[in-house]
Write a protein that holds these residues in place. Structure first.
Motif, short mmCIF file in Angstrom:
data_model
loop_
_atom_site.label_atom_id
_atom_site.label_comp_id
_atom_site.label_asym_id
_atom_site.label_seq_id
_atom_site.Cartn_x
_atom_site.Cartn_y
_atom_site.Cartn_z
N LEU A 8 29.00 37.03 -3.40
CA LEU A 8 29.96 37.15 -4.28
C LEU A 8 31.42 37.17 -3.36
CD1 LEU A 8 29.39 39.39 -7.00
CD2 LEU A 8 29.31 37.01 -7.37
N PHE A 9 31.44 38.01 -2.61
CA PHE A 9 32.86 38.16 -2.10
C PHE A 9 32.76 38.81 -0.29
CE2 PHE A 9 36.29 41.04 -0.65
CZ PHE A 9 37.48 39.94 -0.96
N GLY A 10 33.50 38.34 0.37
CA GLY A 10 33.15 38.27 1.93
C GLY A 10 33.04 37.28 2.73
N GLU A 11 32.75 37.33 3.85
CA GLU A 11 32.43 36.17 4.67
C GLU A 11 31.47 35.28 4.03
OE1 GLU A 11 31.25 35.11 9.28
OE2 GLU A 11 32.06 37.17 9.01
N GLY A 12 31.89 33.85 3.93
CA GLY A 12 30.91 32.82 3.45
C GLY A 12 30.88 33.00 1.91
#
Length: 71
Positions: A8-12
């Motif tokens: 959902l959220f963060g790198e990639g």
């Protein structure tokens, strides 16, 4: 359907900070309309966890389940 390990959220991940805020508000509204219970996903408890409940769909679903048990 969607995979529980979908990020959902963060790198990639697909969501920006603003996108995450919008998504969280939509999820809170949906949980309320389906269950009749009010949950607040963003809290100091959520943000202080070692593993963010916002990292994947599965982590968020598990976190919502925890919140609904006490709502």
């Amino acid at each position: 359907g969607y995979a529980a390990d979908a990020p959902l959220f963060g790198e990639g991940a697909p969501l920006t900070s603003l996108g995450l805020v919008t998504f969280v508000m939509e999820v809170e509204d949906r949980v309320s309309s389906v269950t009749g219970k009010t949950v607040r996903l963003v809290s100091s408890e959520a943000m202080s966890r070692k593993r963010s409940p916002f990292r994947t769909l599965g982590a968020l679903a598990d976190y919502i389940g925890e919140l609904l048990k006490t709502a």
